[in-house]
Design a protein around this motif. Structure first.
Motif, PDB file in Angstrom:
ATOM      1  N   PHE A 153     -79.321  99.107 112.116  1.00  0.00           N
ATOM      2  CA  PHE A 153     -79.072 100.483 111.685  1.00  0.00           C
ATOM      3  C   PHE A 153     -78.214 101.228 112.704  1.00  0.00           C
ATOM      4  CE2 PHE A 153     -82.375  99.771 108.554  1.00  0.00           C
ATOM      5  CZ  PHE A 153     -81.959 100.557 107.496  1.00  0.00           C
ATOM      6  N   MET A 154     -78.411 100.967 113.987  1.00  0.00           N
ATOM      7  CA  MET A 154     -77.582 101.616 115.016  1.00  0.00           C
ATOM      8  C   MET A 154     -76.120 101.215 114.851  1.00  0.00           C
ATOM      9  SD  MET A 154     -79.914 101.571 118.485  1.00  0.00           S
ATOM     10  CE  MET A 154     -78.477 101.323 119.459  1.00  0.00           C
ATOM     11  N   TYR A 155     -75.863  99.973 114.463  1.00  0.00           N
ATOM     12  CA  TYR A 155     -74.492  99.510 114.245  1.00  0.00           C
ATOM     13  C   TYR A 155     -73.801 100.356 113.170  1.00  0.00           C
ATOM     14  CZ  TYR A 155     -70.616  96.496 112.892  1.00  0.00           C
ATOM     15  OH  TYR A 155     -69.371  96.018 112.594  1.00  0.00           O
ATOM     16  N   PHE A 156     -74.583 100.771 112.175  1.00  0.00           N
ATOM     17  CA  PHE A 156     -74.035 101.608 111.102  1.00  0.00           C
ATOM     18  C   PHE A 156     -74.196 103.095 111.397  1.00  0.00           C
ATOM     19  CE2 PHE A 156     -75.027  97.594 108.893  1.00  0.00           C
ATOM     20  CZ  PHE A 156     -73.750  97.293 108.438  1.00  0.00           C
ATOM     21  N   GLY A 157     -74.646 103.449 112.597  1.00  0.00           N
ATOM     22  CA  GLY A 157     -74.724 104.838 113.010  1.00  0.00           C
ATOM     23  C   GLY A 157     -75.976 105.581 112.594  1.00  0.00           C
ATOM     24  N   VAL A 158     -77.022 104.880 112.214  1.00  0.00           N
ATOM     25  CA  VAL A 158     -78.273 105.515 111.808  1.00  0.00           C
ATOM     26  C   VAL A 158     -79.334 105.210 112.867  1.00  0.00           C
ATOM     27  CG1 VAL A 158     -80.046 105.632 110.028  1.00  0.00           C
ATOM     28  CG2 VAL A 158     -77.662 105.193 109.389  1.00  0.00           C
ATOM     29  N   ASN A 159     -79.974 106.268 113.362  1.00  0.00           N
ATOM     30  CA  ASN A 159     -80.994 106.088 114.380  1.00  0.00           C
ATOM     31  C   ASN A 159     -82.363 105.994 113.713  1.00  0.00           C
ATOM     32  OD1 ASN A 159     -82.594 106.001 116.601  1.00  0.00           O
ATOM     33  ND2 ASN A 159     -81.971 107.968 117.438  1.00  0.00           N
ATOM     34  N   VAL A 160     -82.994 104.833 113.828  1.00  0.00           N
ATOM     35  CA  VAL A 160     -84.319 104.634 113.238  1.00  0.00           C
ATOM     36  C   VAL A 160     -85.318 104.235 114.329  1.00  0.00           C
ATOM     37  CG1 VAL A 160     -83.555 104.071 110.894  1.00  0.00           C
ATOM     38  CG2 VAL A 160     -83.736 102.262 112.615  1.00  0.00           C
ATOM     39  N   ALA A 161     -85.232 104.861 115.490  1.00  0.00           N
ATOM     40  CA  ALA A 161     -86.107 104.520 116.618  1.00  0.00           C
ATOM     41  C   ALA A 161     -87.575 104.736 116.286  1.00  0.00           C
ATOM     42  CB  ALA A 161     -85.708 105.335 117.846  1.00  0.00           C
ATOM     43  N   LEU A 162     -87.857 105.616 115.327  1.00  0.00           N
ATOM     44  CA  LEU A 162     -89.250 105.858 114.962  1.00  0.00           C
ATOM     45  C   LEU A 162     -89.914 104.633 114.325  1.00  0.00           C
ATOM     46  CD1 LEU A 162     -89.028 109.505 113.564  1.00  0.00           C
ATOM     47  CD2 LEU A 162     -89.962 108.734 115.758  1.00  0.00           C
ATOM     48  N   ILE A 163     -89.099 103.637 113.998  1.00  0.00           N
ATOM     49  CA  ILE A 163     -89.650 102.417 113.393  1.00  0.00           C
ATOM     50  C   ILE A 163     -90.629 101.729 114.339  1.00  0.00           C
ATOM     51  CG2 ILE A 163     -87.902 100.764 114.150  1.00  0.00           C
ATOM     52  CD1 ILE A 163     -87.955  99.661 111.265  1.00  0.00           C
ATOM     53  N   TYR A 164     -90.510 101.984 115.639  1.00  0.00           N
ATOM     54  CA  TYR A 164     -91.403 101.354 116.615  1.00  0.00           C
ATOM     55  C   TYR A 164     -92.835 101.870 116.511  1.00  0.00           C
ATOM     56  CZ  TYR A 164     -87.301  99.179 118.587  1.00  0.00           C
ATOM     57  OH  TYR A 164     -86.164  98.428 118.756  1.00  0.00           O
ATOM     58  N   ILE A 165     -93.036 102.992 115.825  1.00  0.00           N
ATOM     59  CA  ILE A 165     -94.407 103.457 115.570  1.00  0.00           C
ATOM     60  C   ILE A 165     -95.134 102.432 114.697  1.00  0.00           C
ATOM     61  CG2 ILE A 165     -95.798 105.257 114.472  1.00  0.00           C
ATOM     62  CD1 ILE A 165     -93.634 107.266 115.361  1.00  0.00           C
ATOM     63  N   LEU A 166     -94.403 101.835 113.757  1.00  0.00           N
ATOM     64  CA  LEU A 166     -94.969 100.734 112.963  1.00  0.00           C
ATOM     65  C   LEU A 166     -95.393  99.585 113.873  1.00  0.00           C
ATOM     66  CD1 LEU A 166     -92.582 100.401 109.885  1.00  0.00           C
ATOM     67  CD2 LEU A 166     -94.995 101.002 109.841  1.00  0.00           C
ATOM     68  N   GLY A 167     -94.580  99.348 114.898  1.00  0.00           N
ATOM     69  CA  GLY A 167     -94.892  98.284 115.853  1.00  0.00           C
ATOM     70  C   GLY A 167     -96.194  98.534 116.591  1.00  0.00           C
ATOM     71  N   LEU A 168     -96.421  99.789 116.970  1.00  0.00           N
ATOM     72  CA  LEU A 168     -97.678 100.115 117.652  1.00  0.00           C
ATOM     73  C   LEU A 168     -98.875  99.849 116.737  1.00  0.00           C
ATOM     74  CD1 LEU A 168     -96.662 103.391 119.516  1.00  0.00           C
ATOM     75  CD2 LEU A 168     -97.002 101.110 120.489  1.00  0.00           C
ATOM     76  N   ALA A 169     -98.771 100.287 115.498  1.00  0.00           N
ATOM     77  CA  ALA A 169     -99.853 100.044 114.536  1.00  0.00           C
ATOM     78  C   ALA A 169    -100.038  98.538 114.304  1.00  0.00           C
ATOM     79  CB  ALA A 169     -99.561 100.755 113.223  1.00  0.00           C
TER      80      ALA A 169
END
Length: 187
Positions: A153-169
């Motif tokens: 997503f960063m390659y296409f210019g979209v910041n989805v850093a919040l996806i790591y909250i899924l990682g914590l869960a």
């Protein structure tokens, strides 16, 4: 071996033990086993202990040695399979770079190769190695997939850093899952 070392034929040993040579042959082929009283006579005759006759120490040592060899071969096969994932990524990188003529998105192959390699590792670990290590591999797989999604997503210019909250869960679930004990079979 003991019979041959003593220079006896099967018929001669059978005569000493009051059995037929066919019975001796069956014992040597492992098709049947002698009675305990006969084992005592044989231990006296050959000058060995009952443990030597009953326990097959050489067979056990050979099994342990073969087991080490299988584990080594399995580990090598596992590593080769994991390398294939990276080789495919390299091959895809080279081919698409040659076709397109410049490097743009091709480095993403390596980002997605890591989860693929971890899946291969998980499969081999489940089948051949210690399944308790699967929790570590699954954890690495989950984080590598999340990283691959975020980098894409960063390659296409979209910041989805919040996806790591899924990682914590997900990590909490993996840790809790590791505490589940399998029931032991009743003997």
């Amino acid at each position: 071996k003991l019979r041959k070392d003593k220079g006896l034929t099967q018929a001669e040993l059978a005569e000493k033990l009051n059995y037929s040579d066919k019975t001796i042959s069956k014992w040597e082929r492992g098709e049947s086993t002698p009675d305990i009283s006969v084992l005592v006579e044989m231990s006296d005759l050959f000058g060995v202990t009952l443990d030597y006759l009953v326990k097959s120490e050489k067979v056990e040592a050979a099994k342990v040695e073969n087991n080490k060899e299988y584990k080594y071969n399995r580990r090598v096969i596992s590593y080769i399979s994991e390398c294939v994932g990276w080789i495919v990524a390299i091959f895809a990188f080279i081919i698409t770079t040659l076709i397109i003529g410049k490097t743009t998105f091709q480095w993403l192959y390596f980002v997605f190769a890591l989860p693929v390699v971890l899946i291969i590792k998980l499969i081999f670990n489940t089948v051949w190695f210690n399944p308790r290590h699967n929790y570590l591999i699954i954890s690495g797989l989950m984080w590598s997939i999340l990283a691959a999604v975020q980098i894409t997503f960063m390659y296409f210019g979209v910041n989805v850093a919040l996806i790591y909250i899924l990682g914590l869960a997900g990590q909490v679930v993996i840790v809790l899952w590791s505490f589940i004990n399998k029931p032991k079979p009743k003997v």
